[in-house]
Enzyme design. Structure first.
Site, short mmCIF file in Angstrom:
data_model
loop_
_atom_site.label_atom_id
_atom_site.label_comp_id
_atom_site.label_asym_id
_atom_site.label_seq_id
_atom_site.Cartn_x
_atom_site.Cartn_y
_atom_site.Cartn_z
N PRO A 1 99.42 40.73 92.28
CA PRO A 1 98.79 39.53 91.71
C PRO A 1 99.04 39.39 90.22
CG PRO A 1 97.30 40.58 93.23
CD PRO A 1 98.48 41.50 93.10
N CYS A 2 99.36 38.16 89.79
CA CYS A 2 99.84 37.97 88.43
C CYS A 2 98.89 37.13 87.57
CB CYS A 2 101.21 37.31 88.45
SG CYS A 2 101.22 35.68 89.24
N GLN A 3 97.69 36.82 88.07
CA GLN A 3 96.83 35.90 87.31
C GLN A 3 96.53 36.40 85.90
OE1 GLN A 3 96.20 37.03 90.41
NE2 GLN A 3 94.97 35.58 91.59
#
EC number: 2.1.1.37
Length: 314
Positions: free
Chosen positions: A73-75
């Site tokens: 996940p890159c948030q």
């Protein structure tokens, strides 16, 4: 090559690698709406497993994959997110690195947003990969030069147990298209529009785009044209009944999912799932670079790219 996809989402990376001839053994993701879409489209299993846990690590290890692929996940790095590495999701990049180091596949591929290159988390992950004995290649690729009609920059890091650093960079570079792919290049006029609305992050940016250019990045938000939207100086035309937002289906096609890929779920979830996905053709591009490298290595071929020359002689 037997491959496992971690943080798979709905399967853009899985499908790209599968199209290139890799065998996907299994996938892992924790978000049920994405897991459901994945399950509807692939024959192999997807597991709703916490990859940040010891149990998750041991489960992946037990599959003994030859390759691990995935996009943690890159948030926490994303321009659409908080850009705050202390929120905890960035830790899953370290979980990904630890799983790779423990499972010891011959190959791995990690995908993320371009902004990860400015993060301390990447440096930490690189240390884990290097300590585990991997040669590392990484590059930011613009999907519009890789067979995708969309300006979308993504970071790819590829590791191989038996190669030196930067081994894949010549292949990343030499296989790029000489020009960006436009929506017209990919669809012709089949979308039925020449201009469309894409909701900007702020009204300082334009909202109207032409099919004769690459689509801007497909995000997880797809809003109708607001009442009273006033023309931005960058908009090529005025708002009219000929200008509309793209549909959820059209956005999935711009992400280069095939026409028959099944998307069931709420509109809000599907927009997010599609926006989060790796474009299928971008995944396929990376997979084919790896295949070409393997083939050249087996044949001890020499490749010259610009001023960079590599000879494989084992």
């Amino acid at each position: 090559m037997e491959t496992v996809d971690l943080f798979s989402g709905c399967g853009g990376l899985s499908l790209g690698f599968q199209n290139a001839g890799f065998e996907i053994l299994a996938a892992f993701d924790k978000w049920e709406p994405a897991v459901k879409v994945y399950r509807d489209n692939f024959n192999h299993p997807i597991y709703d497993t916490d990859l940040g846990s010891e149990e998750g690590l041991e489960f992946v290890k037990s599959l003994k994959p030859q390759m691990i692929i995935g996009g943690p996940p890159c948030q926490d790095f994303s321009s659409a997110g908080k850009r705050d590495e202390t929120l905890g999701r960035a830790d899953l990049t370290i979980s990904y690195a630890n799983i790779v180091a423990s499972a010891k596949p011959e190959w791995f591929v990690m995908e993320n947003v371009e902004r990860i290159t400015k993060s301390h988390i990447l440096k930490e992950a690189l240390q884990i990969f290097k300590k585990a004995g991997y040669g590392i290649s990484y590059q930011v690729l613009d999907a519009s030069f890789c067979g995708v009609p969309q300006s979308r920059k993504r970071f790819f890091l590829v590791g191989h147990k038996h190669s030196t650093d930067n081994f894949l960079n010549p292949y990343f570079n030499k296989n790029l298209s000489s020009k960006q792919m436009t929506l017209f290049d990919y669809f012709g006029k089949s979308l039925g529009v020449e201009y469309y609305y894409r909701h900007p992050r702020s009204y300082a940016r334009r909202g109207i785009f032409s099919i004769y250019e690459p689509s801007p990045t497909i995000r997880g938000v797809n809003r109708p044209i607001p009442k009273g939207y006033s023309k931005h100086e960058g908009d090529p035309v005025e708002i009219s009944d000929k200008v509309r937002p793209l549909t959820t289906k059209e956005r999935s096609l711009i992400q280069t999912f095939p026409e028959d890929f099944i998307f069931n779920g709420s509109k809000t979830d599907l927009e997010q799932i599609i926006g989060n996905a790796v474009p299928v053709k971008l995944g396929e591009y990376v997979a084919n670079c790896i295949k070409e490298y393997i083939s050249d290595r087996q044949e001890n071929k020499q490749i010259t790219v610009g001023q960079l020359e590599l000879t494989y002689d084992e």
